[in-house]
Scaffold this motif. Structure first.
Motif, PDB file in Angstrom:
ATOM      1  N   UNK A 155       0.843  -1.194   0.000  1.00  0.00           N
ATOM      2  CA  UNK A 155       0.000   0.000   0.000  1.00  0.00           C
ATOM      3  C   UNK A 155       0.884   1.253   0.000  1.00  0.00           C
ATOM      4  N   UNK A 156       0.667   2.096  -0.975  1.00  0.00           N
ATOM      5  CA  UNK A 156       1.353   3.398  -1.031  1.00  0.00           C
ATOM      6  C   UNK A 156       0.242   4.427  -0.959  1.00  0.00           C
ATOM      7  N   UNK A 157      -0.239   4.685   0.273  1.00  0.00           N
ATOM      8  CA  UNK A 157      -1.526   5.358   0.411  1.00  0.00           C
ATOM      9  C   UNK A 157      -1.608   6.387   1.530  1.00  0.00           C
ATOM     10  N   UNK A 158      -0.470   6.749   2.129  1.00  0.00           N
ATOM     11  CA  UNK A 158      -0.477   7.767   3.188  1.00  0.00           C
ATOM     12  C   UNK A 158      -1.353   7.376   4.380  1.00  0.00           C
ATOM     13  N   UNK A 159      -1.627   6.076   4.523  1.00  0.00           N
ATOM     14  CA  UNK A 159      -2.478   5.614   5.610  1.00  0.00           C
ATOM     15  C   UNK A 159      -3.948   5.568   5.278  1.00  0.00           C
ATOM     16  N   UNK A 160      -4.304   5.735   4.005  1.00  0.00           N
ATOM     17  CA  UNK A 160      -5.711   5.858   3.617  1.00  0.00           C
ATOM     18  C   UNK A 160      -6.561   4.662   4.006  1.00  0.00           C
ATOM     19  N   UNK A 161      -5.992   3.449   3.857  1.00  0.00           N
ATOM     20  CA  UNK A 161      -6.747   2.258   4.273  1.00  0.00           C
ATOM     21  C   UNK A 161      -6.750   2.220   5.798  1.00  0.00           C
ATOM     22  N   UNK A 162      -7.943   2.200   6.363  1.00  0.00           N
ATOM     23  CA  UNK A 162      -8.097   2.418   7.797  1.00  0.00           C
ATOM     24  C   UNK A 162      -7.815   1.176   8.637  1.00  0.00           C
ATOM     25  N   UNK A 163      -7.719   0.015   8.030  1.00  0.00           N
ATOM     26  CA  UNK A 163      -7.502  -1.221   8.777  1.00  0.00           C
ATOM     27  C   UNK A 163      -6.064  -1.677   8.648  1.00  0.00           C
ATOM     28  N   UNK A 164      -5.708  -2.651   9.466  1.00  0.00           N
ATOM     29  CA  UNK A 164      -4.379  -3.274   9.316  1.00  0.00           C
ATOM     30  C   UNK A 164      -4.474  -4.416   8.323  1.00  0.00           C
TER      31      UNK A 164
END
Length: 266
Positions: free
Chosen positions: A257-266
């Protein structure tokens, strides 16, 4: 960092701009021979002209990933120019049909799936024999944060990208013993022509500037992007280049994931 891919040959789809173009640039810098492909030959030639490459290191052939015949022609062109490839990066894609589920017709679903899921399937099918022969190979597929965190106004795209992750995982189990490693990269809201068009549309709908549309999108739609900005295409390309390399020799079946933390789950 020496990625250990000097002398390797790569095919990068969706390479006339954005993530694909920057990936091609990095692979060329690392000494690989690179074939770039996209839908339109003219725009592809313009993009290739902006890449710094040694003579005989860069080739550009247009292809339509929705056409089996076009992909077959691409394979013939690639084989004639460079022989067999060692690396395949599939980044061609579209936003596809948008709107709530009840607003999207069959044609909208079909077009999105044809490009974003069947496109990778066709490209891999055509080049898999070459990738299996050398005892060393890499496939990197572009998925999306949407694959694991779907949004209600772009369900066809989300569904297609979830399919890409399933495709990646299945392939990684089938061919790793032959030296072919398969992984995916899932970006979120990267500065590309695709997201530029999305933000231009949003700005018109809201009656704001594009910058204001981006700011409101980050605040309202992507609150977990903790860096508070769009990503840059080269930031994604750096991860792709790593996965194409000898440095990633123990990475297989993974989704980066290269998303700045966008996906909220682990």
């Amino acid at each position: 960092m020496d990625l250990g891919i000097s002398g390797r040959t790569a095919l990068v789809s969706g390479a006339d701009s954005g993530i694909g173009w920057h990936t091609a640039r990095l692979l060329l810098e690392e000494g690989a021979t690179v074939v770039v492909t996209d839908l339109d030959q003219s725009s592809l030639d313009d993009a290739a002209a902006k890449l710094d490459s040694a003579e005989g290191k860069l080739f550009a052939f247009a292809a339509d990933v929705t056409s089996v015949d076009s992909i077959a022609s691409l394979r013939s062109s690639v084989e004639g120019a460079v022989g067999e490839i060692d690396i395949l990066v599939q980044s061609a894609g579209i936003t596809g049909a948008q709107g709530l589920f009840h607003e999207i017709d069959d044609e909208g679903w079909t077009k999105t799936i044809e490009v974003d899921l069947m496109g990778p399937v066709r490209l891999i099918s055509a080049f898999l024999p070459a990738l299996r022969t050398g005892g060393w190979g890499r496939i990197v597929l572009l998925a999306s944060e949407d694959a694991v965190q779907p949004y209600d106004d772009e369900i066809p795209y989300c569904s297609a990208k979830a399919g890409v992750l399933a495709l990646m995982k299945g392939l990684s189990r089938s061919y790793a013993s032959e030296g072919l490693l398969v992984n995916a990269v899932s970006p979120a809201f990267i500065r590309t022509p695709m997201t530029d068009a999305m933000m231009e549309k949003r700005s018109k709908e809201l009656g704001t500037s594009v910058d204001e549309a981006i700011e409101s999108f980050l605040s309202d739609e992507r609150p977990y992007m903790e860096l508070g900005r769009r990503g840059e295409a080269e930031e994604v390309a750096s991860v792709i280049a790593f996965l194409c390399s000898d440095r990633a020799s123990f990475v297989n079946g993974s989704n980066y994931r290269v998303d700045s933390g966008s996906v909220a789950t682990i």
